[in-house]
Design an enzyme around this catalytic site. Structure first.
Site, PDB file in Angstrom:
ATOM      1  N   VAL A 185     -34.963  26.286  16.668  1.00 22.00           N
ATOM      2  CA  VAL A 185     -34.174  25.735  18.156  1.00 22.00           C
ATOM      3  C   VAL A 185     -35.645  24.892  18.257  1.00 22.00           C
ATOM      4  CG1 VAL A 185     -33.351  27.419  18.972  1.00 22.00           C
ATOM      5  CG2 VAL A 185     -35.405  27.097  19.319  1.00 22.00           C
ATOM      6  N   LYS A 186     -36.845  24.470  17.161  1.00 25.21           N
ATOM      7  CA  LYS A 186     -37.462  23.306  17.250  1.00 25.21           C
ATOM      8  C   LYS A 186     -37.335  22.234  17.495  1.00 25.21           C
ATOM      9  CE  LYS A 186     -40.581  26.905  18.893  1.00 25.21           C
ATOM     10  NZ  LYS A 186     -40.060  28.341  18.536  1.00 25.21           N
ATOM     11  N   THR A 187     -38.483  21.005  17.281  1.00 23.62           N
ATOM     12  CA  THR A 187     -38.389  19.563  17.590  1.00 23.62           C
ATOM     13  C   THR A 187     -38.366  19.009  16.333  1.00 23.62           C
ATOM     14  OG1 THR A 187     -39.892  19.587  19.240  1.00 23.62           O
ATOM     15  CG2 THR A 187     -39.329  17.699  18.094  1.00 23.62           C
TER      16      THR A 187
END
Ligand SMILES: *Cc1c(COP(=O)(O)O)cnc(C)c1O
Length: 397
Positions: A185-187
């Protein structure tokens, strides 16, 4: 924010390079791998992109924090100052080393308050770990000054702020060490993964050995390597690293989309005088993964959050009563619920939650709502969302 929203052909192509050779491990097997070293390639690209002398890839962001601390010599009984508003990984990484997490207030930046940090320093303090939550940063200049005066390590947890900057430097490279996460779910994502950034060649060498059982990585016979010190296995696989290469190439594209969507929402909310935005320290540029704002009171904030949820505006978080991100819900930490016995240094050093006072954090976090900025929205959807948000908030105020 999440890179998984735009997973596509570039990522598949990178993974196929690895599948074609069948060498899934980052070290060794030179004869079989056809010159393909995805983890190494990702590290070189990452260091260049972040203008950092060194980057070392590992299995997760949590591992990156643990290894960063270990590489700088943090060990049993050392105190590490962390914010009350963060992710549980912050104290997990500290505890993994037998070190002691010291929860400390946040301010209008939603990250460590330098005044509170100064008060939290003791003779056992070894490191200060600001966590750049929701895409924006701590007052890093003030924290660096404190570190210099007290001879402490500054470790930036930039897991949620990949692509933001401070004083012209990418977040994660302003302090002595930085940690990034590439979880799902990170950039940018590689499924699971993380990285340590530093300009310090002793730290990166330590990180390199420590994350692979303490092997010294000298020569090209793994079996013959010796061990200067104890380590552990925090290696990343070639498959994960491959995805990361493709995603890093798209970071600027992702950031541009986030900024465009963020600006539309922010401009709309700007018309509401009672609403204040999160403080971004002078010289800071967010990565625009969240839009965070404050309402006048806790009660109005709870009502607004409820109204947003009910009107279908998803992805807006009220962190104050969130199980993952705010100290109030961390009973497993405050009640020391561990499977086995915790080290004596930890038991002796942990704060007594009946005596801590985080009124200042409560003041800010209880009035904050943070809204996730997605990459996959159409422009029409963003404008529609902006209008809905303004209606909801105005109805409450
Ligand atoms: C995601 C995250 C981590 C941990 O990263 P993982 O790769 O999931 O282990 C650490 N700190 C913060 C602030 C995070 O958001």
């Amino acid at each position: 924010m999440p890179g998984f929203e735009l997973f596509g052909d570039a990522e598949r192509k990178q993974v196929n390079d690895v599948l074609d050779t069948g060498v899934l491990m980052r070290y060794g097997f030179d004869g079989m791998r056809n010159g393909i070293f995805k983890a190494k390639e990702f590290e070189i690209a990452l260091a260049a992109k972040f203008n950092s002398k060194h980057a070392h890839l590992v299995s997760s962001g949590t591992a990156a924090i643990t290894i960063a601390l270990a590489s700088a010599g943090v060990g049993a009984g050392d105190e590490v100052i962390i914010p009350t508003f963060t992710f549980v990984a912050s104290f997990e990484a500290v505890l993994a080393l037998g070190a002691v997490p010291i929860l400390t207030d946040v301010d209008a930046t939603l990250t460590l308050d330098p005044l509170a940090v100064e008060k939290a320093i003791t003779s056992r303090t070894k490191a200060i770990m600001p966590v750049h939550m929701c895409g924006s940063m701590a007052d890093l200049k003030a924290l660096k000054t404190i570190c210099k005066v007290h001879n402490l390590i500054l470790l930036e947890d930039a897991c949620q702020a990949i692509g933001g900057s401070y004083d012209g430097k990418p977040l994660g490279t302003y302090g002595d060490l930085g940690a990034l996460s590439f979880d799902y779910v990170k950039t940018i994502t590689c499924g699971e993964g993380g990285a340590i950034l530093t300009n310090n060649s002793a730290y990166i060498k330590n990180a390199d050995y420590y994350s692979d059982h303490g092997h010294d990585h000298i020569g090209n016979d793994r079996g013959a390597e010796t061990h200067p010190f104890l380590g552990y296995n925090y290696r990343i696989s070639e498959l994960n690293a491959a995805v990361g290469i493709a995603q890093l190439n798209r970071l600027d594209e992702f950031l541009a989309i986030q900024k465009k969507n963020y600006d539309i929402l922010r401009n709309a909310l700007n018309t509401i005088a009672e609403l204040k935005f999160r403080k971004v320290p002078e010289g800071g540029i967010e990565n625009y993964s969240f839009l965070s704002f404050f309402l006048p009171t806790e009660k109005l904030t709870v009502q607004t959050h409820k109204a947003l949820v009910e009107s279908g505006v998803d992805g807006c978080f009220y962190w104050y009563d969130n199980n993952w991100h705010y100290y109030k819900k961390w009973e497993h930490l405050t009640e020391r619920k561990s499977l086995g016995k915790l080290p004596q240094e930890v038991l002796n050093g942990l704060q007594d939650s009946s005596k801590t006072d985080f009124t200042k954090s409560d003041y800010w976090v209880s009035r904050n709502i943070s809204c996730l900025i997605k990459l996959s929205w159409t422009e029409e959807q963003v404008f529609e969302r902006a209008q809905k948000m303004v209606e909801c908030i105005k109805n409450i105020l």
